[in-house]
Scaffold this active site. Structure first.
Site, PDB file in Angstrom:
ATOM      1  N   ASP A   1       0.851  -1.182   0.000  1.00 48.08           N
ATOM      2  CA  ASP A   1       0.000   0.000   0.000  1.00 48.08           C
ATOM      3  C   ASP A   1       0.892   1.240   0.000  1.00 48.08           C
ATOM      4  O   ASP A   1       1.890   1.301   0.710  1.00 48.08           O
ATOM      5  CB  ASP A   1      -0.913  -0.006   1.236  1.00 48.08           C
ATOM      6  CG  ASP A   1      -2.043   0.999   1.118  1.00 48.08           C
ATOM      7  OD1 ASP A   1      -3.209   0.577   1.034  1.00 48.08           O
ATOM      8  OD2 ASP A   1      -1.757   2.226   1.115  1.00 48.08           O
ATOM      9  N   ILE A   2       0.502   2.232  -0.795  1.00 45.07           N
ATOM     10  CA  ILE A   2       1.315   3.449  -0.944  1.00 45.07           C
ATOM     11  C   ILE A   2       1.303   4.288   0.339  1.00 45.07           C
ATOM     12  O   ILE A   2       2.212   5.089   0.572  1.00 45.07           O
ATOM     13  CB  ILE A   2       0.806   4.270  -2.154  1.00 45.07           C
ATOM     14  CG1 ILE A   2       1.893   5.154  -2.727  1.00 45.07           C
ATOM     15  CG2 ILE A   2      -0.433   5.074  -1.819  1.00 45.07           C
ATOM     16  CD1 ILE A   2       1.528   5.777  -4.074  1.00 45.07           C
TER      17      ILE A   2
ATOM     18  N   GLY B   1     -15.656   3.101   3.815  1.00 44.64           N
ATOM     19  CA  GLY B   1     -14.342   3.740   3.724  1.00 44.64           C
ATOM     20  C   GLY B   1     -13.581   3.389   2.462  1.00 44.64           C
ATOM     21  O   GLY B   1     -12.366   3.611   2.379  1.00 44.64           O
TER      22      GLY B   1
ATOM     23  N   HIS C   1     -10.324  -4.955  -3.385  1.00 49.48           N
ATOM     24  CA  HIS C   1      -9.020  -5.277  -2.797  1.00 49.48           C
ATOM     25  C   HIS C   1      -9.172  -5.710  -1.345  1.00 49.48           C
ATOM     26  O   HIS C   1     -10.065  -5.252  -0.641  1.00 49.48           O
ATOM     27  CB  HIS C   1      -8.052  -4.093  -2.895  1.00 49.48           C
ATOM     28  CG  HIS C   1      -8.615  -2.799  -2.385  1.00 49.48           C
ATOM     29  ND1 HIS C   1      -9.476  -2.022  -3.132  1.00 49.48           N
ATOM     30  CD2 HIS C   1      -8.457  -2.148  -1.211  1.00 49.48           C
ATOM     31  CE1 HIS C   1      -9.818  -0.946  -2.440  1.00 49.48           C
ATOM     32  NE2 HIS C   1      -9.216  -0.999  -1.263  1.00 49.48           N
TER      33      HIS C   1
HETATM   34  P1  5GP Z   1      -9.619   1.665   0.330  1.00 52.55           P
HETATM   35  O1  5GP Z   1      -9.665   2.981   1.063  1.00 52.55           O
HETATM   36  O2  5GP Z   1     -10.338   1.773  -1.006  1.00 52.55           O
HETATM   37  O3  5GP Z   1     -10.059   0.487   1.126  1.00 52.55           O
HETATM   38  O4  5GP Z   1      -8.092   1.394   0.054  1.00 52.55           O
HETATM   39  C1  5GP Z   1      -7.388   1.908  -1.028  1.00 52.55           C
HETATM   40  C2  5GP Z   1      -5.940   1.808  -0.674  1.00 52.55           C
HETATM   41  O5  5GP Z   1      -5.179   1.968  -1.855  1.00 52.55           O
HETATM   42  C3  5GP Z   1      -5.460   2.903   0.303  1.00 52.55           C
HETATM   43  O6  5GP Z   1      -4.942   2.286   1.466  1.00 52.55           O
HETATM   44  C4  5GP Z   1      -4.394   3.660  -0.489  1.00 52.55           C
HETATM   45  O7  5GP Z   1      -3.303   4.053   0.305  1.00 52.55           O
HETATM   46  C5  5GP Z   1      -4.003   2.662  -1.569  1.00 52.55           C
HETATM   47  N1  5GP Z   1      -3.574   3.258  -2.823  1.00 52.55           N
HETATM   48  C6  5GP Z   1      -4.216   4.243  -3.506  1.00 52.55           C
HETATM   49  N2  5GP Z   1      -3.548   4.526  -4.646  1.00 52.55           N
HETATM   50  C7  5GP Z   1      -2.469   3.703  -4.683  1.00 52.55           C
HETATM   51  C8  5GP Z   1      -1.414   3.526  -5.612  1.00 52.55           C
HETATM   52  O8  5GP Z   1      -1.311   4.189  -6.643  1.00 52.55           O
HETATM   53  N3  5GP Z   1      -0.482   2.578  -5.324  1.00 52.55           N
HETATM   54  C9  5GP Z   1      -0.547   1.825  -4.187  1.00 52.55           C
HETATM   55  N4  5GP Z   1       0.411   0.929  -4.003  1.00 52.55           N
HETATM   56  N5  5GP Z   1      -1.554   1.949  -3.281  1.00 52.55           N
HETATM   57  C10 5GP Z   1      -2.492   2.883  -3.525  1.00 52.55           C
END
Ligand code: 5GP
Ligand code: ZN
Length: 119
Positions: A35-36, A98, A105
């Site tokens: 995760d970034i 969230g 994912h």
């Molecule tokens: P969500 O909030 O949808 O459950 O999680 C999305 C996750 O994707 C977040 O934790 C965010 O940090 C990660 N994320 C968003 N854009 C990128 C990216 O371009 N690369 C990576 N490796 N992670 C990302």
């Protein structure tokens, strides 16, 4: 952008190798990468190669995919050495859940104690 539009989906770009991201795991159906914006010492994302926006969009055709994702997460946890200490798998779904990236994912979080309930 529609959440069903794969063209601008950042995770589809990672799958297609258009955005260079080291893959920690890959098989025919899923990939996993860091995760970034890590929320724990270990924070990886396991995603299907197929663009499915969220849990509610899974269809009969995707039967077995969640199993493949959790199997990959289990494999990853062993590889990263957090299987003994424990870890948390999270799927955020929709705005109240969230979810910020609308490509399904599983978060794999470990390396510290995870409090409950989540925020
Ligand atoms: P969500 O909030 O949808 O459950 O999680 C999305 C996750 O994707 C977040 O934790 C965010 O940090 C990660 N994320 C968003 N854009 C990128 C990216 O371009 N690369 C990576 N490796 N992670 C990302
Ligand atoms: Zn996508």
């Amino acid at each position: 952008m529609s959440e069903h539009d794969t063209r601008d989906c950042i995770f589809c770009k990672i799958v297609k190798r258009e955005v260079p991201t080291p893959l920690e795991y890959e098989d025919d159906h899923v990939v996993a990468f860091k995760d970034i914006n890590p929320q724990a010492p270990v924070h990886f994302l396991v995603i299907p190669k197929k663009h499915i926006p969220k849990i509610g969009d899974l269809t009969e055709e995707d039967r077995g995919l969640l199993d493949q994702m959790t199997s990959a997460a289990k494999h990853l946890a062993q590889k990263l050495g957090i299987d003994e200490t424990g870890y948390r798998l999270v799927i955020n779904s929709g705005d109240n859940g969230g979810q910020t990236v609308y490509h399904l994912h599983v978060h794999v979080l470990g390396g510290r104690f995870m409090r409950w309930p989540p925020g």
